[in-house]
Design a protein around this motif. Structure first.
Motif, PDB file in Angstrom:
ATOM      1  N   VAL A  13      49.107  40.266  34.867  1.00 50.05           N
ATOM      2  CA  VAL A  13      47.810  40.844  35.246  1.00 50.05           C
ATOM      3  C   VAL A  13      47.471  40.426  36.677  1.00 50.05           C
ATOM      4  N   ASP A  14      47.586  39.136  36.963  1.00 44.99           N
ATOM      5  CA  ASP A  14      47.273  38.628  38.303  1.00 44.99           C
ATOM      6  C   ASP A  14      48.160  39.254  39.370  1.00 44.99           C
ATOM      7  N   PRO A  20      43.808  45.058  34.856  1.00 43.20           N
ATOM      8  CA  PRO A  20      42.835  43.980  34.679  1.00 43.20           C
ATOM      9  C   PRO A  20      42.042  44.195  33.395  1.00 43.20           C
ATOM     10  N   THR A  51      40.414  50.955  36.005  1.00 39.11           N
ATOM     11  CA  THR A  51      39.628  49.727  35.918  1.00 39.11           C
ATOM     12  C   THR A  51      38.251  50.027  35.388  1.00 39.11           C
TER      13      THR A  51
END
Length: 51
Positions: A13-14, A20, A51
């Motif tokens: 994810v990072d 996210p 998102t």
């Protein structure tokens, strides 16, 4: 659903490889439909994640 540790998931994810989370009740949550599309390869052509 995904055969990995939570730390591995967070790194993906990072790194922008997984979408996210969305905050639900102040907790990070991921839409299972989006994760299923990623697993099946359907999301590969979508470009950026929603998102």
């Amino acid at each position: 659903m995904l055969d990995m540790t939570p730390a591995e998931f967070r790194r993906l994810v990072d790194g922008g490889h997984l979408p996210p989370p969305k905050s639900i009740g102040g907790l990070p949550r991921w839409e299972t439909s989006t994760l299923r599309r990623i697993i099946s390869g359907e999301a590969a052509d979508d470009g950026d994640f929603e998102t």
